[in-house]
Design a protein around this motif. Structure first.
Motif, PDB file in Angstrom:
ATOM      1  N   VAL A   5     139.377  85.778  55.113  1.00  0.00           N
ATOM      2  CA  VAL A   5     140.753  85.623  54.652  1.00  0.00           C
ATOM      3  C   VAL A   5     141.117  86.735  53.670  1.00  0.00           C
ATOM      4  N   GLY A   6     140.202  87.071  52.789  1.00  0.00           N
ATOM      5  CA  GLY A   6     140.474  88.129  51.817  1.00  0.00           C
ATOM      6  C   GLY A   6     140.755  89.469  52.470  1.00  0.00           C
ATOM      7  N   ALA A   7     139.952  89.833  53.452  1.00  0.00           N
ATOM      8  CA  ALA A   7     140.155  91.107  54.148  1.00  0.00           C
ATOM      9  C   ALA A   7     141.500  91.122  54.867  1.00  0.00           C
ATOM     10  N   LEU A   8     141.859  90.011  55.499  1.00  0.00           N
ATOM     11  CA  LEU A   8     143.152  89.939  56.187  1.00  0.00           C
ATOM     12  C   LEU A   8     144.321  90.000  55.201  1.00  0.00           C
ATOM     13  N   LEU A   9     144.185  89.321  54.080  1.00  0.00           N
ATOM     14  CA  LEU A   9     145.233  89.362  53.052  1.00  0.00           C
ATOM     15  C   LEU A   9     145.415  90.783  52.522  1.00  0.00           C
ATOM     16  N   ALA A  10     144.313  91.447  52.228  1.00  0.00           N
ATOM     17  CA  ALA A  10     144.393  92.821  51.716  1.00  0.00           C
ATOM     18  C   ALA A  10     145.076  93.730  52.726  1.00  0.00           C
ATOM     19  N   GLN A  11     144.720  93.547  53.989  1.00  0.00           N
ATOM     20  CA  GLN A  11     145.336  94.358  55.043  1.00  0.00           C
ATOM     21  C   GLN A  11     146.845  94.116  55.089  1.00  0.00           C
ATOM     22  N   ARG A  12     147.250  92.857  55.063  1.00  0.00           N
ATOM     23  CA  ARG A  12     148.680  92.521  55.114  1.00  0.00           C
ATOM     24  C   ARG A  12     149.431  93.067  53.899  1.00  0.00           C
ATOM     25  N   LEU A  13     148.775  93.061  52.734  1.00  0.00           N
ATOM     26  CA  LEU A  13     149.419  93.508  51.505  1.00  0.00           C
ATOM     27  C   LEU A  13     149.314  95.022  51.301  1.00  0.00           C
ATOM     28  N   GLY A  14     148.444  95.669  52.068  1.00  0.00           N
ATOM     29  CA  GLY A  14     148.247  97.111  51.910  1.00  0.00           C
ATOM     30  C   GLY A  14     147.545  97.475  50.617  1.00  0.00           C
ATOM     31  N   VAL A  15     146.604  96.614  50.207  1.00  0.00           N
ATOM     32  CA  VAL A  15     145.837  96.867  48.986  1.00  0.00           C
ATOM     33  C   VAL A  15     144.348  96.871  49.320  1.00  0.00           C
TER      34      VAL A  15
ATOM     35  N   THR B 187     149.832  93.252  43.293  1.00  0.00           N
ATOM     36  CA  THR B 187     149.190  91.983  43.599  1.00  0.00           C
ATOM     37  C   THR B 187     147.694  92.077  43.363  1.00  0.00           C
ATOM     38  N   ARG B 188     147.175  91.138  42.605  1.00  0.00           N
ATOM     39  CA  ARG B 188     145.728  91.012  42.403  1.00  0.00           C
ATOM     40  C   ARG B 188     145.373  89.560  42.709  1.00  0.00           C
ATOM     41  N   LEU B 189     144.542  89.377  43.724  1.00  0.00           N
ATOM     42  CA  LEU B 189     144.163  88.040  44.164  1.00  0.00           C
ATOM     43  C   LEU B 189     142.657  87.907  44.233  1.00  0.00           C
ATOM     44  N   VAL B 190     142.177  86.715  43.934  1.00  0.00           N
ATOM     45  CA  VAL B 190     140.799  86.342  44.225  1.00  0.00           C
ATOM     46  C   VAL B 190     140.864  85.209  45.232  1.00  0.00           C
TER      47      VAL B 190
END
Length: 165
Positions: free
Chosen positions: A17-27, A2-5
């Protein structure tokens, strides 16, 4: 992978939101503001909007950082215009976007409540004028930034991440 901006104008909640998403995705998570050269930061802090000439080298760094993450990444980056997003997609073709949107009044209030951030509220109007929303052919979703961060993460996971796996 997964690569998201997480994109949008200043004050929309990209970093949170980005930090939380990264944490949830493990990236990995990266705040693109950390890649701005000191001259760009000084310009913005002084109330001077960036030009495309200021942004292109910075966006190339952001794209390279995205591409360098072997397990995927989430980046908080304004990515205000389609050509900027196209440049990021050149570096990471599988890139998806989460565009956080709000009204000018909501964004200004959020910006005013931040302590120690380099971006003054006086630049909000220039960012809003520069902003080009995601086009129908751009992979991503637009979300209301006034939702709580947990709801935004959930919506991003449902709307963007699920379709990339």
């Amino acid at each position: 992978m997964t690569r998201l901006v997480v994109m949008g104008v200043s004050g929309c909640g990209k970093s949170t939101v980005g930090a939380l998403l990264a944490q949830r995705l493990g990236v990995a998570f990266l705040d693109a503001d950390s890649l701005h050269p000191p001259a760009n930061l000084a310009k913005m802090a002084g109330g001077v909007p960036l030009t495309d000439a200021d942004r292109w080298p910075w966006l190339r760094l952001v794209g390279a950082a995205l591409a360098a993450e072997p397990h995927g990444a989430v980046v908080a980056c304004s990515a205000l215009r389609r050509p900027y997003r196209d440049l990021l997609r050149e570096a990471a073709p599988d890139l998806r976007f989460v565009h956080l949107v709000g009204t000018r009044a909501q964004l200004a209030a959020r910006m005013s409540s931040r302590d120690g951030h380099f971006m003054p509220v006086s630049l909000l109007d220039t960012q809003l004028a520069t902003l080009e929303p995601l086009a129908p052919d751009e992979p991503g979703v637009e979300l209301d930034c006034t939702l709580d961060p947990g709801s935004l993460v959930g919506a991003a996971l449902r709307e963007v991440v699920a379709v990339t796996r």
